[in-house]
Scaffold this active site. Structure first.
Site, PDB file in Angstrom:
ATOM      1  N   ALA A  21     -13.667  -6.817   2.087  1.00 40.77           N
ATOM      2  CA  ALA A  21     -13.975  -6.316   3.425  1.00 40.77           C
ATOM      3  C   ALA A  21     -13.290  -4.966   3.661  1.00 40.77           C
ATOM      4  O   ALA A  21     -13.887  -4.035   4.211  1.00 40.77           O
ATOM      5  CB  ALA A  21     -13.554  -7.335   4.477  1.00 40.77           C
ATOM      6  N   TYR A  22     -12.034  -4.855   3.265  1.00 46.62           N
ATOM      7  CA  TYR A  22     -11.300  -3.600   3.411  1.00 46.62           C
ATOM      8  C   TYR A  22     -11.986  -2.487   2.616  1.00 46.62           C
ATOM      9  O   TYR A  22     -12.224  -1.391   3.133  1.00 46.62           O
ATOM     10  CB  TYR A  22      -9.853  -3.779   2.945  1.00 46.62           C
ATOM     11  N   ASP A  23     -12.286  -2.772   1.362  1.00 48.11           N
ATOM     12  CA  ASP A  23     -12.937  -1.767   0.512  1.00 48.11           C
ATOM     13  C   ASP A  23     -14.287  -1.352   1.088  1.00 48.11           C
ATOM     14  O   ASP A  23     -14.626  -0.169   1.109  1.00 48.11           O
ATOM     15  CB  ASP A  23     -13.110  -2.301  -0.910  1.00 48.11           C
TER      16      ASP A  23
END
Length: 163
Positions: A21-23
């Site tokens: 999700a961060y990436d």
């Protein structure tokens, strides 16, 4: 580090993975810069995606000590490791690229680019530096814009960017 899943922006059809999700959020920001630049350039408004580097700030409060240790991000005494060669920076060093984007005449005729280390990042397939080609691809940016248009989050995102 990974492309955006345009068919499942909110992880509703696949297991949630915070690192993925961060990436994806970072890729989405880069694609948004491409789209916003396309919309604003005819009005003299340019948009850039900025990578400040890995900086230990309060924003990492949900990362465990063992994860930080595995990244080599903290010294034995708990202080942040500052090693710009490995993209680990102090806050001031990380802010430099944002300031450069806002003030550099080198960027007067361009926008929608991904910047790091006070320069436009090269497109790279692998490696710790550079930008993945899919994160600055104009066609991918348009698809991302369309997908976010269908998402309930875009209006809020645009309003946060403007404010």
């Amino acid at each position: 580090m990974c492309d955006v899943d345009l068919d499942d922006l909110d992880f509703t059809r696949r297991p949630y993975d915070r690192w993925k999700a961060y990436d994806q959020s970072k890729t989405a920001c880069a694609l948004l810069a491409v789209s916003l630049d396309k919309c604003g350039r005819h009005h003299g408004i340019r948009s850039f995606a900025v990578h400040p580097g890995m900086i230990i700030t309060p924003g990492i409060r949900h990362i465990t000590w063992s994860e930080l240790d595995s990244f080599g991000a903290v010294a034995a005494d708990g202080s942040p490791v500052v090693d710009p060669v490995r993209d680990m920076k102090a806050s001031e060093q990380g802010a430099a690229t944002t300031v450069w984007c806002a003030t550099s005449p080198a960027l007067d005729s361009m926008g929608g680019v991904y910047c790091e280390n006070c320069d436009v990042a090269p497109a790279e397939q692998d490696g710790p530096c550079g930008v993945r080609p899919y994160a600055v691809d104009p066609q991918r940016a348009e698809l991302s814009w369309q997908a976010s248009d269908r998402s309930r989050h875009r209006k809020d995102l645009i309003l946060r960017l403007i404010v």
